[in-house]
Design a protein around this motif. Structure first.
Motif, PDB file in Angstrom:
ATOM      1  N   UNK A  64       0.858 -11.527  14.757  1.00 25.06           N
ATOM      2  CA  UNK A  64       1.278 -10.171  14.366  1.00 25.06           C
ATOM      3  C   UNK A  64       2.238 -10.181  13.171  1.00 25.06           C
ATOM      4  N   UNK A  66       2.828 -12.475  10.892  1.00 22.41           N
ATOM      5  CA  UNK A  66       2.205 -12.948   9.642  1.00 22.41           C
ATOM      6  C   UNK A  66       1.313 -11.862   9.046  1.00 22.41           C
ATOM      7  N   UNK A  67       0.594 -11.159   9.925  1.00 21.94           N
ATOM      8  CA  UNK A  67      -0.301 -10.099   9.439  1.00 21.94           C
ATOM      9  C   UNK A  67       0.523  -8.976   8.805  1.00 21.94           C
ATOM     10  N   UNK A  68       1.580  -8.557   9.498  1.00 18.78           N
ATOM     11  CA  UNK A  68       2.397  -7.456   8.974  1.00 18.78           C
ATOM     12  C   UNK A  68       3.064  -7.864   7.652  1.00 18.78           C
ATOM     13  N   UNK A  70       1.956  -9.839   5.455  1.00 16.33           N
ATOM     14  CA  UNK A  70       0.987  -9.983   4.357  1.00 16.33           C
ATOM     15  C   UNK A  70       0.464  -8.642   3.854  1.00 16.33           C
ATOM     16  N   UNK A  71       0.824  -7.544   4.547  1.00 10.39           N
ATOM     17  CA  UNK A  71       0.281  -6.242   4.113  1.00 10.39           C
ATOM     18  C   UNK A  71       0.854  -5.846   2.760  1.00 10.39           C
ATOM     19  N   UNK A  72       0.004  -5.408   1.854  1.00 12.18           N
ATOM     20  CA  UNK A  72       0.519  -4.912   0.580  1.00 12.18           C
ATOM     21  C   UNK A  72       1.405  -3.700   0.831  1.00 12.18           C
ATOM     22  N   UNK A  73       2.493  -3.586   0.066  1.00  4.99           N
ATOM     23  CA  UNK A  73       3.419  -2.489   0.352  1.00  4.99           C
ATOM     24  C   UNK A  73       3.176  -1.255  -0.508  1.00  4.99           C
ATOM     25  N   UNK A  78      -2.458  -1.576  -2.508  1.00  6.05           N
ATOM     26  CA  UNK A  78      -3.517  -1.184  -1.569  1.00  6.05           C
ATOM     27  C   UNK A  78      -4.799  -0.873  -2.325  1.00  6.05           C
ATOM     28  N   UNK A  81      -6.357  -4.022  -3.357  1.00  6.02           N
ATOM     29  CA  UNK A  81      -7.030  -4.629  -2.213  1.00  6.02           C
ATOM     30  C   UNK A  81      -8.427  -4.064  -2.015  1.00  6.02           C
ATOM     31  N   UNK A  82      -8.563  -2.815  -2.302  1.00  6.73           N
ATOM     32  CA  UNK A  82      -9.867  -2.169  -2.161  1.00  6.73           C
ATOM     33  C   UNK A  82     -10.880  -2.822  -3.106  1.00  6.73           C
ATOM     34  N   UNK A  85     -10.554  -7.815  -2.647  1.00  2.49           N
ATOM     35  CA  UNK A  85     -10.032  -8.171  -1.333  1.00  2.49           C
ATOM     36  C   UNK A  85      -9.233  -9.467  -1.373  1.00  2.49           C
ATOM     37  N   UNK A  86      -8.128  -9.485  -0.638  1.00  2.00           N
ATOM     38  CA  UNK A  86      -7.271 -10.667  -0.621  1.00  2.00           C
ATOM     39  C   UNK A  86      -7.928 -11.787   0.167  1.00  2.00           C
ATOM     40  N   UNK A  88      -6.622 -15.648   1.636  1.00  2.00           N
ATOM     41  CA  UNK A  88      -5.506 -16.578   1.639  1.00  2.00           C
ATOM     42  C   UNK A  88      -5.858 -17.952   1.091  1.00  2.00           C
ATOM     43  N   UNK A  89      -7.129 -18.216   0.881  1.00  2.00           N
ATOM     44  CA  UNK A  89      -7.494 -19.562   0.443  1.00  2.00           C
ATOM     45  C   UNK A  89      -7.993 -19.605  -1.004  1.00  2.00           C
TER      46      UNK A  89
ATOM     47  N   UNK B  18       3.483   1.789   8.779  1.00  2.00           N
ATOM     48  CA  UNK B  18       3.452   0.402   9.261  1.00  2.00           C
ATOM     49  C   UNK B  18       3.664   0.297  10.770  1.00  2.00           C
ATOM     50  N   UNK B  25      -2.390  -3.854  15.350  1.00  2.00           N
ATOM     51  CA  UNK B  25      -2.406  -5.313  15.158  1.00  2.00           C
ATOM     52  C   UNK B  25      -2.119  -6.001  16.495  1.00  2.00           C
ATOM     53  N   UNK B  51      -6.419 -12.500   9.708  1.00  2.00           N
ATOM     54  CA  UNK B  51      -5.516 -11.891   8.715  1.00  2.00           C
ATOM     55  C   UNK B  51      -6.303 -11.002   7.742  1.00  2.00           C
ATOM     56  N   UNK B  52      -7.427 -11.529   7.284  1.00  2.00           N
ATOM     57  CA  UNK B  52      -8.240 -10.776   6.326  1.00  2.00           C
ATOM     58  C   UNK B  52      -8.834  -9.516   6.974  1.00  2.00           C
ATOM     59  N   UNK B  55      -6.159  -6.979   6.877  1.00  2.00           N
ATOM     60  CA  UNK B  55      -5.923  -6.501   5.496  1.00  2.00           C
ATOM     61  C   UNK B  55      -6.990  -5.482   5.108  1.00  2.00           C
ATOM     62  N   UNK B  58      -6.226  -2.265   6.809  1.00  2.00           N
ATOM     63  CA  UNK B  58      -5.102  -1.612   6.119  1.00  2.00           C
ATOM     64  C   UNK B  58      -5.568  -0.900   4.848  1.00  2.00           C
ATOM     65  N   UNK B  59      -6.430  -1.578   4.101  1.00  2.00           N
ATOM     66  CA  UNK B  59      -6.830  -0.993   2.810  1.00  2.00           C
ATOM     67  C   UNK B  59      -7.996  -0.014   2.938  1.00  2.00           C
TER      68      UNK B  59
END
Lengths: 146, 180
Positions: A64, A66-68, A70-73, A78, A81-82, A85-86, A88-89, B18, B25, B51-52, B55, B58-59
């Motif tokens: 939870x 880590x997910x929160x 990583x959210x764009x602020x 945002x 992101x649309x 898409x992000x 992590x790798x 949030x 979440x 995680x993805x 995300x 969220x978006x």
């Protein structure tokens, strides 16, 4: 109407736990089972596989925070992101994000130069260039480009 | 949690709330983590998928249509597609399960060891199934989705889902119990 074939099919697909059977036929299946004691062995066989599968319980950790985190602020992030898409790798997202202003600049630059030529303003630029470069001598002598 | 409440949380999340998003979440991350973990047999890739998935929620929360599917189905759909992408990026499956540990409160060490070995056998047997058969079994057996919801995630009919389930379970029965 439930017969032994359908009963077997359900066990083959969903296993021996009635909670996993399709809700729309569950009651009929249980009634069929109550009337036909001979199918008990089929149910036990299906339950044996269920028990094996249930033994596989990989650990799942709480993500939870880590997910929160990583959210764009911002709204901009945002929207980014649309489109991008992000992941992590991978590195391509920041590169793509960095390329956005460059592409916008190129687009604006190209459209502006097209407008100048199209509107016949090229002559104005040429005249300004002559004034600025006059102290270097006349263009015909080639002094500007030595 | 009622669907209406969840839909409201998604709507608030779409507006940048949030706190509302955190509730979603906390409710869904573990089931999705279990699905990704069993699909991929790799804890790190599974965490990336979860995680993805959030995300994307969220978006793209504004795109969620509560009338069309429960949120869990929608999220499983996203996670499933990310797992498939992850498969395609990998040249071969990894069967390592070095972080496996089983919660067997009060169980003896021997019993724990036995359960762990059995879990490893199941993990390997699942990993050897065709990807769609594995997905069907995970969604229906472990994730608790109904047949219609699982069919929706896999984008197949219920009949096709039942065919995948039957073939998958037959193969597992043969490998794990030694009979057809």
């Amino acid at each position: 109407m439930i017969d032994e074939n359908r009963y077997r099919e359900v066990l083959d697909c969903y296993g021996g736990d009635p909670a996993r059977w399709p809700a729309d036929v569950r009651a009929e299946l249980l009634e069929f089972e109550a009337r036909n004691q001979s199918v008990e062995a089929l149910r036990r066989e299906a339950q044996a596989l269920d028990s094996m599968l249930d033994a596989y319980r990989p650990p799942v950790f709480d993500q939870s925070e880590a997910i929160m985190a990583a959210l764009p602020s911002s709204l901009g992030e945002r929207q980014l992101d649309w489109f991008v898409p992000a992941s992590p790798v991978s590195l391509w997202r920041p590169l793509a994000a960095g390329a956005v202003p460059l592409l916008l600049g190129l687009a604006v630059g190209l459209s502006s130069s097209t407008e100048i030529v199209a509107s016949g303003e090229a002559g104005v630029w040429e005249a300004q260039e002559r004034v600025l470069l006059a102290p270097l001598g006349p263009a015909s002598e080639g002094a500007w480009y030595d | 949690m009622e669907r209406d409440t969840e839909t409201d949380l998604v709507r608030r999340g779409a507006n940048g709330d949030r706190g509302a998003f955190r509730v979603l979440v906390e409710k869904h991350q573990r089931p999705l983590g279990a699905y990704a973990r069993r699909m991929l047999s790799d804890p790190h890739l599974a965490e990336d998928v979860v995680q993805e998935t959030f995300l994307r929620l969220w978006s793209q929360a504004a795109r969620y249509d509560s009338g069309a599917a429960r949120l869990t189905t929608w999220l499983h759909n996203i996670a499933h597609n990310l797992c498939i992408d992850s498969f395609r990026k990998r040249s071969r499956m990894s069967f390592t399960d070095d972080e496996s540990r089983f919660e067997a409160a009060g169980a003896s060490l021997e019993q724990e060891q036995q359960e762990r070995q059995q879990g490893d056998r199941v993990s390997s047997a699942l990993a050897r199934l065709a990807e769609r058969q594995r997905s069907a079994i995970l969604l229906c057996h472990y994730q608790g989705l109904s047949n219609r919801e699982a069919a929706r995630v896999l984008d197949v009919s219920v009949d096709a889902l039942e065919s995948l389930l039957a073939r998958g379970r037959r193969a597992l029965k043969k490998e794990l119990l030694g009979n057809d």
